[in-house]
Each structure stands twice: as structure tokens, then as C-alpha cells.
Design a protein around this motif. Structure first.
Motif, short mmCIF file in Angstrom:
data_model
loop_
_atom_site.label_atom_id
_atom_site.label_comp_id
_atom_site.label_asym_id
_atom_site.label_seq_id
_atom_site.Cartn_x
_atom_site.Cartn_y
_atom_site.Cartn_z
N VAL A 97 0.89 -1.17 0.00
CA VAL A 97 0.00 0.00 0.00
C VAL A 97 0.92 1.21 0.00
CG1 VAL A 97 -1.78 1.29 1.23
CG2 VAL A 97 -1.80 -1.21 1.32
N SER A 101 0.36 4.45 5.10
CA SER A 101 -0.97 3.86 5.24
C SER A 101 -1.34 3.61 6.70
CB SER A 101 -1.07 2.55 4.46
OG SER A 101 -0.22 1.57 5.03
N VAL A 139 -8.80 1.78 4.48
CA VAL A 139 -7.38 1.98 4.25
C VAL A 139 -7.17 3.45 3.90
CG1 VAL A 139 -5.39 1.35 2.83
CG2 VAL A 139 -7.14 -0.37 3.37
N LEU A 141 -4.27 6.40 3.00
CA LEU A 141 -2.88 6.63 2.62
C LEU A 141 -2.67 8.09 2.29
CD1 LEU A 141 -2.59 6.44 -0.88
CD2 LEU A 141 -3.64 4.33 -0.14
#
Length: 160
Positions: A97, A101, A139, A141
Motif C-alpha cells: 500500500v 498507510s 485503508v 494513505l
């Protein structure tokens, strides 16, 4: 995600790449399971949101970072588990990722990763609902200056 089930400890795995929701958004509220993501874009992984932006030398990444835009991106995936899964240990494994993250399941932070091109995993088991109700994986980021791409560049593995 993968699951280990006693007594034979057999690992079962599958792929969780379809129908993720995505939005460029800088708010911590998107980590909550109850957050309304109904207007978000639906996409499949792998995905790199930064290269979808306009190339411009004035973007935070500058020319050395590919002249791509930065910012904060969120991915969310909902899935249900049944009571048949309650005796399993269920993990999520990310092959990468990019970048900075943080991962949540049902509003609980599982951890942060500063780098992008390294695999990592989390145990979801203690935070999951096994009644058929939706579980929400979030998630976040953050792409800052001199970082080239942002997204989940490779597959997320899952199985139940």
C-alpha cells in the motif's frame, strides 16, 4: 484475507480485489464503519490514484516525484461473515500500500505503515462481526511531496 482453522491448521486463501470504494478525502471519519461512502467511486484493485491526476511541475511531488498530485486517499471494502466462520482466525495481507498507510477494521485501527512496497498483514479476528452484518475495512494513505504514486498497487488477499 486468509483463515486458519483448527485442528488441522489448514490455511485457506482468496483474493479481495473487487468492488472497493475510493475517495480522495482528508478526514479521519472515513475510518468509522458507519461512515457514509455511498457516493464514493467503486473500483477494483490494483489501483493507483495519483497517476489519474494532472501532471504539473507545481504539484507537491515536483518534477523529481513525477509531477503528480499528492493528498489523502481512502479505500473501503465491506464484507459479511457468517457464524460458520467464528472459529477461524482471519487475517488480511497486503502485498503493498503506497504510502503512509493506516488500516482499520470496523473503526478499530490495526496499524500504520510508512513505506509502500512491502507486504504486511493484520489479524482481523477480534474485531469482526460473525452475524452476517457488514464488516468494513478502511485503508487511508497519504502522499506528500517527492512521493511518486499513491494507491494499492497489488492484490489484497482474503479467504473465509
Amino acid at each position: 484475507m486468509y483463515s486458519c482453522h483448527q485442528p488441522n491448521n489448514k490455511r485457506v486463501s482468496g483474493v479481495l480485489i473487487d468492488e472497493w470504494k475510493f475517495q480522495l478525502l482528508d478526514t479521519i471519519e472515513a475510518s468509522a464503519a458507519s461512515f457514509d461512502d455511498s457516493h464514493w467511486r467503486i473500483l477494483n484493485l490494483p489501483h493507483d490514484w495519483s497517476i489519474e491526476g494532472e501532471f504539473n511541475e507545481k504539484n507537491p511531488a515536483g518534477v523529481g516525484g513525477g509531477a503528480l498530485p499528492g493528498g489523502t486517499g481512502w479505500y473501503r471494502k465491506s464484507f459479511a461473515l457468517s457464524s460458520e466462520d467464528k472459529d477461524r482466525n482471519i487475517f488480511i495481507r497486503f502485498d503493498g500500500v503506497y504510502r503512509n498507510s493506516e488500516i482499520w477494521i470496523n473503526g478499530t485501527s490495526l496499524g500504520k505503515r510508512p513505506n509502500g512496497y512491502i507486504s504486511f498483514e493484520y489479524d482481523l479476528t477480534p474485531y469482526l462481526d460473525f452475524t452476517g452484518k457488514q464488516n468494513v475495512l478502511a485503508v487511508k494513505l497519504i502522499i506528500r511531496s517527492n512521493q511518486i504514486h499513491g494507491g494499492i498497487p497489488v492484490r489484497v488477499y482474503t479467504a473465509m
